[in-house]
Design a protein around this motif. Structure first.
Motif, PDB file in Angstrom:
ATOM      1  N   ARG A 846       0.626  -1.147   0.080  1.00  0.00           N
ATOM      2  CA  ARG A 846      -0.148  -0.208   0.016  1.00  0.00           C
ATOM      3  C   ARG A 846       0.720   1.575   0.362  1.00  0.00           C
ATOM      4  O   ARG A 846       2.078   1.330   0.521  1.00  0.00           O
ATOM      5  N   ILE A 847       0.248   2.292  -0.580  1.00  0.00           N
ATOM      6  CA  ILE A 847       0.899   3.599  -0.481  1.00  0.00           C
ATOM      7  C   ILE A 847       0.217   4.491  -0.374  1.00  0.00           C
ATOM      8  O   ILE A 847      -0.996   5.146  -0.608  1.00  0.00           O
ATOM      9  N   ALA A 848       1.086   5.583   0.243  1.00  0.00           N
ATOM     10  CA  ALA A 848       0.599   6.658   1.092  1.00  0.00           C
ATOM     11  C   ALA A 848       0.755   8.036   0.898  1.00  0.00           C
ATOM     12  O   ALA A 848       1.763   8.338   0.558  1.00  0.00           O
ATOM     13  N   LEU A 849       0.380   9.319   0.948  1.00  0.00           N
ATOM     14  CA  LEU A 849       0.586  10.443   0.264  1.00  0.00           C
ATOM     15  C   LEU A 849       0.859  10.605   1.861  1.00  0.00           C
ATOM     16  O   LEU A 849      -0.220  11.396   1.992  1.00  0.00           O
ATOM     17  N   ASP A 850       2.023  11.353   2.621  1.00  0.00           N
ATOM     18  CA  ASP A 850       2.029  12.226   4.128  1.00  0.00           C
ATOM     19  C   ASP A 850       1.783  13.912   3.554  1.00  0.00           C
ATOM     20  O   ASP A 850       2.713  13.575   2.656  1.00  0.00           O
ATOM     21  N   ASP A 851       1.634  14.256   4.434  1.00  0.00           N
ATOM     22  CA  ASP A 851       1.452  15.498   4.709  1.00  0.00           C
ATOM     23  C   ASP A 851       1.223  16.328   3.039  1.00  0.00           C
ATOM     24  O   ASP A 851       1.410  17.170   3.180  1.00  0.00           O
ATOM     25  N   LEU A 870      -4.052   9.496   1.130  1.00  0.00           N
ATOM     26  CA  LEU A 870      -4.180  10.696   1.448  1.00  0.00           C
ATOM     27  C   LEU A 870      -4.125  11.450   2.486  1.00  0.00           C
ATOM     28  O   LEU A 870      -5.032  11.327   3.498  1.00  0.00           O
ATOM     29  N   LYS A 871      -2.849  11.525   3.625  1.00  0.00           N
ATOM     30  CA  LYS A 871      -2.587  11.734   4.974  1.00  0.00           C
ATOM     31  C   LYS A 871      -2.689  13.412   4.800  1.00  0.00           C
ATOM     32  O   LYS A 871      -1.594  14.133   4.638  1.00  0.00           O
ATOM     33  N   ILE A 872      -4.034  13.750   5.418  1.00  0.00           N
ATOM     34  CA  ILE A 872      -4.014  15.467   5.706  1.00  0.00           C
ATOM     35  C   ILE A 872      -3.154  15.453   6.880  1.00  0.00           C
ATOM     36  O   ILE A 872      -3.093  15.976   7.702  1.00  0.00           O
ATOM     37  N   ASP A 873      -2.344  16.971   6.973  1.00  0.00           N
ATOM     38  CA  ASP A 873      -0.581  17.014   7.814  1.00  0.00           C
ATOM     39  C   ASP A 873      -1.898  18.221   8.678  1.00  0.00           C
ATOM     40  O   ASP A 873      -2.782  18.393   8.374  1.00  0.00           O
ATOM     41  N   GLN A 874      -1.381  17.267   9.776  1.00  0.00           N
ATOM     42  CA  GLN A 874      -1.820  18.258  11.283  1.00  0.00           C
ATOM     43  C   GLN A 874      -1.849  19.759  11.410  1.00  0.00           C
ATOM     44  O   GLN A 874      -2.252  20.143  12.153  1.00  0.00           O
ATOM     45  N   ALA A 875      -0.991  20.425  10.022  1.00  0.00           N
ATOM     46  CA  ALA A 875      -1.159  21.659  10.075  1.00  0.00           C
ATOM     47  C   ALA A 875      -2.513  22.143  10.000  1.00  0.00           C
ATOM     48  O   ALA A 875      -2.572  23.202  10.134  1.00  0.00           O
ATOM     49  N   ALA A 888     -11.774  24.625   4.566  1.00  0.00           N
ATOM     50  CA  ALA A 888     -11.927  24.982   3.532  1.00  0.00           C
ATOM     51  C   ALA A 888     -10.760  23.705   2.985  1.00  0.00           C
ATOM     52  O   ALA A 888     -11.282  23.382   1.291  1.00  0.00           O
ATOM     53  N   VAL A 889      -8.976  24.023   3.056  1.00  0.00           N
ATOM     54  CA  VAL A 889      -7.935  23.274   1.969  1.00  0.00           C
ATOM     55  C   VAL A 889      -8.626  21.371   2.651  1.00  0.00           C
ATOM     56  O   VAL A 889      -8.735  20.569   2.519  1.00  0.00           O
ATOM     57  N   GLU A 907      -4.251  13.318  10.185  1.00  0.00           N
ATOM     58  CA  GLU A 907      -3.778  13.231  11.039  1.00  0.00           C
ATOM     59  C   GLU A 907      -3.278  14.624  12.167  1.00  0.00           C
ATOM     60  O   GLU A 907      -4.477  15.582  12.128  1.00  0.00           O
ATOM     61  N   GLY A 908      -3.752  14.091  13.429  1.00  0.00           N
ATOM     62  CA  GLY A 908      -3.216  15.238  15.283  1.00  0.00           C
ATOM     63  C   GLY A 908      -4.508  15.791  14.709  1.00  0.00           C
ATOM     64  O   GLY A 908      -4.769  16.179  15.768  1.00  0.00           O
ATOM     65  N   VAL A 909      -5.901  14.641  15.239  1.00  0.00           N
ATOM     66  CA  VAL A 909      -6.644  15.230  15.585  1.00  0.00           C
ATOM     67  C   VAL A 909      -6.296  15.257  17.266  1.00  0.00           C
ATOM     68  O   VAL A 909      -6.659  13.660  17.878  1.00  0.00           O
ATOM     69  N   GLU A 910      -6.874  16.169  18.354  1.00  0.00           N
ATOM     70  CA  GLU A 910      -6.296  15.698  19.600  1.00  0.00           C
ATOM     71  C   GLU A 910      -7.932  16.847  19.990  1.00  0.00           C
ATOM     72  O   GLU A 910      -7.528  16.021  21.364  1.00  0.00           O
ATOM     73  N   THR A 911      -8.497  17.452  19.775  1.00  0.00           N
ATOM     74  CA  THR A 911      -9.985  17.272  20.390  1.00  0.00           C
ATOM     75  C   THR A 911     -11.232  16.919  19.177  1.00  0.00           C
ATOM     76  O   THR A 911     -11.210  16.342  18.660  1.00  0.00           O
ATOM     77  N   GLN A 912     -12.381  16.888  20.213  1.00  0.00           N
ATOM     78  CA  GLN A 912     -13.620  15.748  20.145  1.00  0.00           C
ATOM     79  C   GLN A 912     -14.067  16.650  18.557  1.00  0.00           C
ATOM     80  O   GLN A 912     -14.589  16.471  18.451  1.00  0.00           O
TER      81      GLN A 912
END
Length: 946
Positions: A846-851, A870-875, A888-889, A907-912
């Protein structure tokens, strides 16, 4: 460069603010008042241009532009394109005048505080005043007359003359004051205070005399205006009385005639309308009972030949009759008024009742006339009675048969009153008695409170409070504005006083300068080299000592310069040629120096350059010196070319005392000579602390790879729909034997710089394979393990074959691994990266595109990538709920993944709140501290897999 731009911008802003402040302090309150005989800002502009050069001229333009726009707003509600053009031209003229004046003053050595010769002061007065002030006067006066809706004050040439005198006074008298305040330490405080005081007395005297003279003229202006206002009151009362009389006469004739024919009405009304320009229309409005409506409409349609005539507007009360407009003149411009019922509007009804009760005419204000839109008007209802009963006067009674109505335009009524009084340049404001807001006003935005006259005017049972104030043209035409002769004389006296003061100051300056020159000559000889004129060793030591012991601890560098093989020149060509070569070289090096660098001659062919800044700055200057020294020079008709060796020491890096710094620079210079000459060397120890730490960490990392000190932590990933575990991401850690557990940020960058990232990456893959094999032996099924792949590792030609061999040796299904790549990795070698990724997909990974979203890869390339995720960056994730653009992004990435059939993980999910947003917007999967932190394999087994 940025600092210089910042300083220049700050200087321009400061000049603009000073100019603006001086302009407001020196001017009146209107556009005409700025054309005055004492214009202080002209001196502010010229003084700043002489002190700081042409770079401040935009400040003069901005200050003048702002002043003129604000002045325009003081008498107008808004600024149009013509006002902006006028202000821009006036500002351009002021800036151009200051620039040209400063250029000519410098060209003729006519600096007012330090003239070169006896005639210099005369040149200064001529150039700063009469000659150059033609520029602003011509441009400014032309702009006011051509483009400004305010027009001029007293005629073009008179305004031009006033403007020219004003700028001449300001430039000549104020410029020396500005320069005295800006000269800094070149003038003693006592001499500066004396000069400024004398010039201030001259300026204040001229301004005070001018103020007293203008005060006298202002009193005359007030008296004349009050007299003119009384005349306006009388004329306006007379005009209103005549209109009332005309209206009553027309109604009486109409009633007495008994024949209400349109021709008779038109004939009578036309004569009155022609005599009164403020009159817009007359109308006859009879009283009609409700039962007679249809008969009245048929009769009137035939009478006035209007087949479509009908009464419009129902009476407000059932018991009210109808009072429609039967006839109106002029009819063509008032056709829409035909049939209008006066009793259909409350204010008209009140006026009708009042007129009926009193038997006299009643006035009603109208905000917008039908005949003249956007103009306030006046409606006057004159009751018309028919005398009936016995022929005897004692037995006759009056029957109210209708109203004769006059419609007037307030603008034209007032203009007619002013014109008949010969006073067209007066503004008027009308307010109903007891009301707060005026119903008519052409007052300026900021009228002079001392020039406002008020009186009450009775108009048809209404009382108007009327206020009048003169406008700019009125004041310009008044004799009080004709003060140019005396003001010009005052300006001339002030200019002569300024010349005398400057001449006295110059004589004192010359005497003090001679004493200072003799004193400085002795001090100069003690601290400068006799041959080259450069500062000598003593000067350098004193400067260094002051620099090292003073509060300024900014870094600097010493560049020790020694000419290569200079002894050969002395021995072969003679010491005289050698001395001339040193002088020529010193002049050449001085020409290359920036402002913050200082060159010293130590003796013989040795020089030292002290320059502010760090190592990089020192190296840049060293390169410049090597180039300058190596250029051919003609000395005593002999063409010579030499080279130099330079040693550099840095403060405070290499020491904090002058002996150490000079010694280190000298040592580095000899090292440069030993390396082959014509070069520079920077003094350095074997390693700095930073270098040693980096080297030590690199060595430790090599040992860590050999001893397998790396370990992996795993962060779980979850499906958003089912909540089930989708897999984990393997994250590398380094268990350092002395520094403890290190995060990737502390060693990954070093690994990439030293090419250790490749063996580190393979060790991470080996650890992940071993862990998956361990889980399989325990009967624990891990759906997927994500592993980050570095660019250097992916772009190895044998990467896919080596990876396949490693995974197959552990008997692990290849689709267990998800290989994470970044956009940067693809950009380094797009073609090879694309080839490798397709090989990995064909091999079953499997192949993922990070950040995703943080790089610059094109969407065209993205659609050809064999991606599973596709990995959505935590930024982007961390600002959910706070930044709509990041949301929107995220929505765009989710939609893109859905369209391409690619799973999207955030990535980076820290709150409900972040989790709820992703759930509500169809994101496939998530990972983050809210659902699981990176943990060791055993802890992951206990918390998740079990």
């Amino acid at each position: 460069m940025q600092v210089a731009i910042f300083r220049t911008s700050g200087l321009i802003l400061a000049v603009a603010l000073c100019y603006l402040a001086a302009a407001f302090l020196a001017s009146g309150v209107g556009l005409h008042e700025q054309i005055m005989p004492f214009w202080v800002p002209a001196g502010v502009a010229l003084g700043a241009a002489l002190r700081f050069g042409a770079r401040i001229l935009p400040g003069v333009l901005l200050g003048n532009l702002a002043f003129n726009l604000l002045i325009t707003l003081s008498w107008k509600d808004s600024i149009d394109a013509y006002n902006l053009l006028t202000a821009s031209l006036i500002g351009t003229g002021a800036a151009l005048q200051a620039g040209v004046s400063a250029l000519l003053i410098k060209r003729f050595d006519a600096y007012p505080l330090a003239p070169k010769m006896g005639r210099s002061l005369l040149w200064y007065v001529l150039l700063a005043g009469p000659v150059c002030c033609v520029i602003s006067a011509s441009i400014g006066t032309s702009a006011v007359y051509e483009f400004s809706d305010a027009g001029g004050s007293a005629g073009y040439w008179k305004d031009w003359l006033t403007w020219w005198i004003a700028d001449s006074f300001g430039a000549i008298v104020i410029t020396p004051v500005v320069l005295a305040l800006l000269v800094g330490k070149s003038m003693s405080g006592r001499r500066r205070l004396a000069l400024v005081t004398r010039l201030a007395i001259i300026m204040a005297g001229a301004l005070i005399l001018n103020s007293l003279f203008l005060d006298r003229l202002s009193n005359q202006l007030r008296r004349d205006f009050m007299r003119d206002t009384q005349l306006i009151e009388a004329r306006l009362s007379g005009i209103m009385q005549k209109n009332m009389t005309d209206l009553a006469t027309l109604g009486r004739r109409f009633a007495e005639n008994g024949t209400y024919s349109p021709a008779y009405f038109a004939e009578e009304a036309a004569e009155l309308i022609e005599e009164n320009p403020g009159l817009r229309a007359y109308s006859w409005d009879p009283i009609v009972q409700q039962s007679e409506r249809e008969m009245f409409e048929r009769y009137t349609a035939e009478l006035i030949d209007e087949p479509g005539y009908a009464i419009s507007g129902e009476s407000l009360y059932p018991e009210d009759p109808l009072i429609p407009v039967q006839m109106v003149e002029p009819r063509e411009s008032n056709r829409t008024a035909l049939g209008f019922n006066l009793l259909s509007l409350e204010d008209r009804r009140r006026s009708v009742i009042q007129a009926q009760a009193t038997g006299r005419a009643v006035a009603t204000e109208i905000l917008n006339l039908t005949q003249a839109p956007d103009q306030p008007g006046l409606l006057i209802l004159q009751p018309v009675y028919h005398m009936g009963g016995n022929s005897s006067v004692l037995y006759r009674h009056r029957n109210l048969v209708g109203f004769m109505v006059g419609v007037f335009t307030l603008n034209q009524l007032l203009e007619s009153s002013l014109r008949s009084a010969g006073l067209e340049d007066i503004s008027v404001r009308l307010t109903e008695a007891g009301a707060r807001e005026s119903f008519y006003s052409d007052f300026p935005a900021q009228p002079n409170p001392e020039l406002i006259a008020a009186f009450d005017l009775d108009v048809a049972q209404r009382t108007w409070h009327m206020e009048a104030t003169p406008n700019a043209n009125y004041m310009a035409a008044h004799p009080s504005s004709n003060a140019v002769d005396l003001q010009g004389l005052l300006a001339l006296v002030a200019i002569l006083g300024t010349m005398l003061t400057l001449a006295t100051h110059d004589r004192e300056r010359v005497l003090l300068a001679e004493v200072r020159r003799q004193t400085q000559s002795l001090a100069y000889q003690a601290k400068h080299d006799d041959l080259t004129g450069l500062p000598n060793r003593s000067n350098l030591l004193e400067t260094l000592r002051a620099r090292l012991t003073g509060p300024d601890s900014a870094p600097f560098a010493l560049l020790f310069i020694d000419l290569d093989r200079f002894k050969l020149i002395n021995d072969s060509l003679g010491h005289q040629v050698g001395d001339h070569l040193l002088v020529a070289l010193a002049r050449k090096l001085e020409q290359q120096l920036p402002e913050d660098a200082h060159l010293y001659r130590m003796g013989g062919d040795e020089f030292i350059l002290m320059v502010d800044g760090n190592r990089r700055r020192a190296c840049v200057e060293a390169d410049k010196l090597l180039i300058a020294a190596g250029m051919p020079m003609d000395v005593d008709n002999i063409r010579l070319q030499v080279t130099a060796s330079i040693g550099i020491s840095l403060y405070p890096n290499h020491g904090n005392d002058l002996v150490t710094l000079i010694r280190y620079a000298d040592t580095a210079m000899y090292r440069a000579k030993a390396q082959g000459k014509n070069r520079y060397m920077v003094h350095s120890e074997e390693f700095s602390n930073q270098t040693f730490q980096s080297f030590s960490l690199e060595q430790d990392l090599r040992v860590a790879l050999e001893q397998r000190q790396l370990l992996l932590h795993y962060q779980p990933q979850f499906d958003l729909k089912s909540g089930e575990l989708l897999g984990t991401e393997a994250l590398v850690r380094w268990q350092h034997p002395e520094r403890g557990l290190l995060a990737p940020g502390e060693f990954i960058e070093l690994a990439e710089e030293t090419q250790l990232i490749i063996p580190l990456g393979w060790q991470v893959i080996e650890l992940a394979c071993e862990q998956v094999a361990s889980w399989n032996e325990q009967g624990l099924k891990m759906p997927c393990v994500a592993v980050n792949i570095s660019p250097q590792q992916l772009l190895q030609m044998d990467f896919v074959e080596k990876l396949n061999a490693l995974v197959d040796s552990q008997r692990i299904s290849r689709d267990t691994f998800e290989l994470e790549i970044t956009e940067l990795m693809i950009m380094q070698d797009p073609d090879l990266a694309m080839l490798q990724l397709h090989k990995l997909r064909e091999s079953g990974y499997r192949i993922a595109l990070d950040d995703f979203g943080t790089g610059y890869s094109s969407l065209d390339r993205l659609k050809h990538l064999p991606l599973d995720r596709l990995k959505i960056d935590q930024a982007f994730t961390r600002d959910i709920g706070r930044n709509s653009r990041d949301e929107a992004v995220i929505l765009t990435i989710i939609a893109l993944g859905s369209a391409l059939g690619i799973e999207v993980l955030a990535e980076g999910v820290e709150t409900q709140a972040q989790l709820d947003f992703l759930c509500n917007n169809a994101c496939n999967s998530v990972q983050g501290y809210l659902l699981g932190r990176p943990v060791a394999p055993d802890q992951l087994t206990l918390e998740v897999l079990s």
